[in-house]
Design an enzyme around this catalytic site. Sequence first.
Site, short mmCIF file in Angstrom:
data_model
loop_
_atom_site.label_atom_id
_atom_site.label_comp_id
_atom_site.label_asym_id
_atom_site.label_seq_id
_atom_site.Cartn_x
_atom_site.Cartn_y
_atom_site.Cartn_z
N ASP A 1 7.07 -51.25 25.65
CA ASP A 1 7.34 -51.53 27.06
C ASP A 1 6.24 -50.79 27.82
O ASP A 1 5.61 -49.88 27.29
CB ASP A 1 8.75 -51.01 27.41
CG ASP A 1 9.21 -51.54 28.76
OD1 ASP A 1 8.45 -52.28 29.41
OD2 ASP A 1 10.33 -51.19 29.17
N CYS B 1 36.47 -48.07 12.34
CA CYS B 1 35.19 -48.48 11.76
C CYS B 1 35.11 -47.97 10.34
O CYS B 1 35.62 -46.88 10.04
CB CYS B 1 34.06 -47.90 12.61
SG CYS B 1 32.42 -48.09 11.90
N CYS C 1 32.03 -47.77 8.67
CA CYS C 1 30.64 -47.48 8.34
C CYS C 1 30.61 -46.18 7.52
O CYS C 1 31.57 -45.41 7.55
CB CYS C 1 29.78 -47.39 9.61
SG CYS C 1 29.86 -45.81 10.47
ZN LIG Z 1 31.29 -46.08 12.22
#
Ligand SMILES: [Zn+2]
Length: 540
Positions: free
Chosen positions: A87, A274, A276
């Site tokens: 950018d 979650c 993960c």
């Molecule tokens: Zn997570």
Amino acid sequence: MTFEIKERDLLARIGRLKTKSGTVETPLLFPVINPAVQPISARRVHEDFGFDALITNAYILKKHFQRQLVEKGLHKFLDFNGVIMTDSGAYQILVYGDIETNPEEIVHYQERIDTDIATILDWPTGWKVSREHAEHTVDETLKRAKELFKTKTRRDILWVGPVQGGRHLDLVANSALEMGKLSFPIYALGSPTEVMQSYRFDVLVDMVMTAKMNLPVDRPFHLFGAGHPFMFSLVVALGCDLFDSAAYAIYARENRYMTEYGTSRLAELEYFPCTCPKCLKTTPKEALEMPTDERQIFLAEHNLYVCHAELKRIKQATKRGRLWEHLELRAHGHPTLLQALKRLKKYESFIEKHSPATKKSGIFFFNSVGLIRPSIVRHRRRLIERYSPPKEAKILLLAPQTHVKPFHKSKEFREIKKLLRSTFNKHLDEAHICFYAAPFGVIPIELDEVYPLSQHETALPPDKETIDYVAKQVAHYISNTDYETVVLIHDPENWNRNILNTCRKTCVKKNIDFKYLSIKEKRSKTMLTSLKRILQKALC
Ligand SMILES: [Zn+2]
């Protein structure tokens, strides 16, 4: 060719973008890397989190690391072999008013550090600004865009042409039209960050759609600052092929935990929703007790996982032709997203024009919000533009949709067909059967196997707005055809009286014969007897 489109759904594209550092698949998210304050290294963003591209800020790099960078080159400096976008510092103009560089310098600098995708030093419009200021930013950005083609010396870098104008949509349209005349390989919507931060996703829809409708449609389109996974499906569906996110790191600094449908404060969580690798091994309580730096890294890593997972879901949905279903699911994560989804009504013709006509899956119709879907808009348009009933048809027999699809294979229909055959024999062609059905409206029997008129799942009875829509389509169909008699088989269990009343009103207005009977009677065979009587009368 820099950009090749492989699959489409709504305005989303699964594509391949060719850069000098490799080819990447779109839609593509560029995590923002700020070398001055970076919780996760660029190498790890690629190797551990699977991102093939990243974005960094050429202005910040120039200010803090100028010499090192020119000597090493950007890829070595960041220790990243993937695709790097830079950018230009435009966002810093928006925040600080002015910066210590100029358009020409920033073009040369991006060439010298060997970036793959570069951005001109555009002049961001911002949001709450006067029209006069907005006009100035559009003109100045356009002037700088034209100058690029005289200034740049390399041909292997992909340059981005940002569209400005803010919420002044006529200015956005003009900016896009003029920018589109210049041969940028990538276009972008400049700095809608404030619009997104204030959750005005309906305004974002207007801005993106106005830009898209006035730019070369097959060129890739970047949305600056689309940070949160809960809005990825919306922007992808609008045709944003590329977008960048600093939010994963910013949210981590503020103890905010991203999910694909919203944000939670770490302190509010009892459980992590979650699985993960980070969340599996930690509890929210343990995360809160971590030293600040460690916690920031933990949250940034989780946030990156969530972003990547959502992007994969969106790609899968696009490939299967189920992006709308995914979009509706996400839209119910926040009222402003649902509001934005409804705003697509304004652009339904454009979206229909650029969406594929057939798909790998049938459609799930949930409620009247789905009436904006391209396949529904397309059926309505084609019925008006391309369809005429059989020439011999004098009687329109309007039958309700059946649970069995295609409708003409249902038991109910077979009974009607048998009756017609036994009663009329050689006059059979004079009675034409159409179904009234949610969500498509009127479906002539000879079309009921055409995709997706039978390939959809709809729960009956439909919601009131959908019934109103179908009633309107029925009225429109009767008004635009030349039947002498209309016979409606009403199904009061699934369809309210609006269908009946609208049908009657339209026939009275057109001065044609109208008859109706109720499906309630079907089990006693009275309905078939009544139908026979009505049809016999209509024929003689
Ligand atoms: Zn997570």
